[in-house]
Design a protein around this motif. Structure first.
Motif, PDB file in Angstrom:
ATOM      1  N   PHE A 492      -5.506   6.061  -0.022  1.00 51.40           N
ATOM      2  CA  PHE A 492      -5.862   4.985  -1.108  1.00 51.40           C
ATOM      3  C   PHE A 492      -6.155   6.022  -2.441  1.00 51.40           C
ATOM      4  O   PHE A 492      -5.441   5.322  -3.596  1.00 51.40           O
ATOM      5  CB  PHE A 492      -6.948   4.149  -0.977  1.00 51.40           C
ATOM      6  N   LYS A 493      -6.972   6.792  -2.279  1.00 49.54           N
ATOM      7  CA  LYS A 493      -6.972   7.648  -3.419  1.00 49.54           C
ATOM      8  C   LYS A 493      -5.951   8.264  -3.968  1.00 49.54           C
ATOM      9  O   LYS A 493      -5.564   8.416  -5.121  1.00 49.54           O
ATOM     10  CB  LYS A 493      -8.198   8.577  -3.096  1.00 49.54           C
ATOM     11  N   GLY A 496      -3.680   5.562  -5.369  1.00 50.47           N
ATOM     12  CA  GLY A 496      -4.449   5.205  -6.582  1.00 50.47           C
ATOM     13  C   GLY A 496      -4.031   6.281  -7.817  1.00 50.47           C
ATOM     14  O   GLY A 496      -4.169   5.848  -8.975  1.00 50.47           O
ATOM     15  N   ALA A 532     -10.602   2.963  -4.656  1.00 49.13           N
ATOM     16  CA  ALA A 532      -9.324   3.702  -5.096  1.00 49.13           C
ATOM     17  C   ALA A 532      -8.689   3.261  -6.217  1.00 49.13           C
ATOM     18  O   ALA A 532      -7.822   3.835  -6.895  1.00 49.13           O
ATOM     19  CB  ALA A 532      -8.479   4.013  -4.014  1.00 49.13           C
ATOM     20  N   GLY A 533      -8.905   1.791  -6.720  1.00 49.95           N
ATOM     21  CA  GLY A 533      -8.106   1.430  -7.866  1.00 49.95           C
ATOM     22  C   GLY A 533      -6.730   1.226  -7.696  1.00 49.95           C
ATOM     23  O   GLY A 533      -6.103   1.137  -8.426  1.00 49.95           O
ATOM     24  N   PHE A 534      -6.529   0.710  -6.254  1.00 48.23           N
ATOM     25  CA  PHE A 534      -5.072   0.559  -5.921  1.00 48.23           C
ATOM     26  C   PHE A 534      -5.231  -0.792  -5.641  1.00 48.23           C
ATOM     27  O   PHE A 534      -6.087  -1.769  -5.220  1.00 48.23           O
ATOM     28  CB  PHE A 534      -4.875   1.315  -4.374  1.00 48.23           C
TER      29      PHE A 534
END
Length: 670
Positions: A492-493, A496, A532-534
């Protein structure tokens, strides 16, 4: 409670379990050292002496105990085998025995014989009431205690126990006084033994170190009361570790088994280790309950002892390693060649005789047992031997048709596996676990639509190791949950940080059975995505069919919750042998992924084409998008396109590539 003293040179534990199951408080020994002292300390009026396979030692023991009581106030019941031991009953009588039972006779009744022996004691002491009074007197001079299950205030502690431990306030702590003198480790053993009583066991014994002295703390569930008694241990009882008994089965425990193997290997002995596992033990526990499961473990232990009793303790060891795994370890004659057929035959015999159905409460419970065999030839490491047997057993446990397997793993490979397990912790902490991304492409247009995140290990000595090796090592090391969480967060990181121009791409990650079993799975997954901002709406979870064999309803509920939060769900590797329409019917699915093994053959075989087309048609009729894995040729892609497959991934366009390479690939593709 009536006490009985048992001396059996080869079958102490099975006999003790059998007698205690009939309500007797049993003190047992397997050697005659310090016999008089042990018998007197037991406060028993009956001595049960087993003469089978140890006639001379047993007869000497009878004479020793008989000499204690010239007035014949005790009963000495002896067990023998008249078909193989000539005049054994006569010899037992001459030595001082009061009763004899031909134990080899199929009509013999041990329980009834003990009752007759006790009736003899009652007659000698002047009747039942007088005998009970005498028992009460013996109890008072022993180190014993008792408390009621129902009434907290109904407790009793013998005068001798109080006098031997004056520092304890038994008035204030009648049930837990002794407990307060124990170490944390010994307290844990006591709690384990009490747990056995709570789940149906009639008797348990706990080895303790009390004020520097070795003690066996005997516990007995008498229905409405719990009784306890301390037995002082003589040095002769300390062979292979005085605490080395498994409390449930009575066999040696794993620690003693390792020590026994280590000592024999150090003396240049070759060993054969047979490890047995019960494949259907979980099913038995679920169907009949833990009490029955524990009783089955005890019965298996008794059968193993009975089958190996003809061998000396220096040549063979029977132990319960852990859970439902038992081991039989044999010391081999180094002067003779190792014949694997002999070990196979021995294992097959034990599988037939020890793991035949067990009858409990008029129910015959079938056992499905498997065995792994490892032979130590010129090896000095017992951990490698155990590991090889464990891996062989694991292979048979996962098979429906393989009852036993002789390990073919080399010591070098086992040591490498152990090193990898040790290295994995370091790898997780120091960034050696990396993510590779394999592009997923639309069949009709060639447009890139997303990527599957795959883990790989950048090992400092061995280079890149694939996901299969990585997850196999993690499972053996008990790090599977930690590894899976680490990979999810890393994936995810990575996604992201994709540039805005790639904001249309989806990310697929793989989910394990351990993930689905975790009660916090939904929460942890959502946190990883948010941190992660996803976007959850761009996330697909891939679950293989084999991971769903456990609890389908729980998995369906957790996946449905995630789907309500915007995630999409894919069944991975469909058609690999576990295929079940119930998964397609009961799970909240969006994608169906065709296994690469089917894709590889699709361009050459009409049958394979029919199978793949039926899967595609079924998926589309259920409203599922279909993704084909392992596409390597244009012919395969053309066939898939003609059959209605929507997406694919494979080396035809790209294998798994690094995150940086994927961004370049994505920007060029679109």
């Amino acid at each position: 409670m009536k006490s009985l003293f048992l001396l059996s040179f080869h079958e102490r534990d099975p006999l003790a379990a059998r007698v205690s199951a009939n309500g007797w408080q049993v003190s047992s020994a397997r050697r005659a050292d310090g016999l008089r002292g042990r018998f007197l300390a037991s406060n028993a009026l009956i001595a049960l002496i087993d003469l089978r396979d140890a006639a001379a030692e047993g007869l000497a023991a009878i004479s020793d105990i008989a000499a204690l009581d010239e007035k014949h106030g005790i009963a000495i019941l002896t067990l023998g085998n008249e078909s193989t031991q000539q005049d054994i009953a006569v010899k037992a009588y001459q030595a001082g025995a009061t009763h004899f039972l031909d134990f080899a006779n199929p009509n013999s009744n041990l329980e009834q014989a003990i009752k007759f022996a006790y009736r003899y004691v009652e007659n000698i002491h002047g009747g039942t009431e007088a005998t009970d009074d005498f028992h009460s007197l013996l109890t008072q001079v022993g180190e014993q205690w008792s408390f009621s299950k129902d009434a907290v205030g109904q407790n009793w502690v013998s005068d001798k126990l109080k006098s031997n431990f004056p520092e304890l306030d038994f008035e204030r702590y009648p049930a837990t006084g002794i407990y307060r003198l124990l170490s944390a480790q010994e307290r844990a053993r006591v709690r384990g033994a009490m747990g056995r009583l709570r789940t149906g066991a009639a008797q348990a014994a706990v080895p303790l170190l009390l004020k520097g002295e070795k003690i066996i703390h005997h516990l007995h569930d008498a229905g409405d009361r719990i009784n306890g008694r301390l037995e002082r241990v003589t040095e002769s009882e300390t062979d292979l570790g005085w605490t080395g008994r498994d409390l449930l089965s009575g066999l040696r425990n794993g620690s003693v088994a390792r020590k026994w193997m280590r000592n024999h290997l150090a003396n240049n002995k070759n060993l054969c280790l047979i490890m047995f596992g019960l494949k259907n033990f979980g099913t038995i526990n679920a169907a009949y309950g833990r009490v029955v499961g524990d009783e089955i473990m005890r019965r298996i232990g008794q059968r193993l002892v009975a089958e190996t009793v003809d061998h000396s303790a220096d040549d063979i060891l029977v132990a319960r390693m852990d859970g439902q795994n038992f081991v039989v370890v044999m010391a081999l004659n180094s002067d003779k060649p190792i014949v694997t057929d002999a070990f196979t035959a021995c294992t097959e015999k034990l599988l037939r005789s020890v793991f035949k159905p067990i009858s409990i409460d008029a129910r015959d419970i079938g056992l499905v047992a498997r065995a792994g065999i490892a032979i130590a030839n010129d090896s000095a490491d017992e951990t490698v031997l155990i590991r090889r047997a464990t891996l062989a057993l694991a292979e048979t446990m996962s098979s429906d048709a393989l009852p036993l397997k002789i390990s073919d793993s080399s010591e070098q490979n086992i040591l490498l596996e152990q090193q990898l397990e040790a290295d994995l912790v370091h790898a997780l902490q120091h960034g050696e676990i990396a993510i590779a991304l394999q592009p997923q492409i639309k069949v009709a247009t060639g447009q890139l639509v997303g990527a599957e995140a795959l883990a790989r290990w950048n090992h400092p000595q061995l280079g890149f190791l694939g996901a299969a090796t990585l997850f196999s090592v993690a499972e053996r090391a008990g790090l599977l949950t930690l590894l899976s969480s680490h990979i999810h967060k890393l994936a995810f990181k990575t996604a992201g940080h994709w540039p805005e121009s790639l904001s249309f791409l989806r990310l697929s990650i793989n989910v394990t059975a351990g993930d689905l079993a975790n009660a916090e799975f939904v929460r942890d997954m959502m946190h990883a995505i948010e941190d992660a901002g996803f976007a959850a709406s761009r996330t697909t979870l891939e679950i293989t069919e084999s991971e769903l064999i456990g609890n389908l309803s729980t998995a369906a509920h957790r996946l449905a919750t995630l789907r309500e939060n915007g995630l999409r769900i894919a069944i991975d590797d469909f058609g690999t042998g576990y295929s079940s329409l119930s998964y397609l019917k009961n799970l909240p699915l969006d994608y169906l992924k065709i296994d690469s093994g089917l894709t590889l053959d699709i361009s050459g075989s009409e049958k394979d084409q029919v199978v793949v087309k039926s899967i595609i048609d079924m998926g589309r009729s259920l409203g599922l998008a279909v993704i084909a894995e392992g596409v390597e040729t244009e012919a395969q892609l053309a066939t898939l396109g003609a059959q209605g497959c929507e997406y694919f991934q494979g080396f035809l366009r790209s294998g798994p590539i690094s995150p940086g390479e994927f961004e370049i690939f994505a920007l060029r593709s679109n």
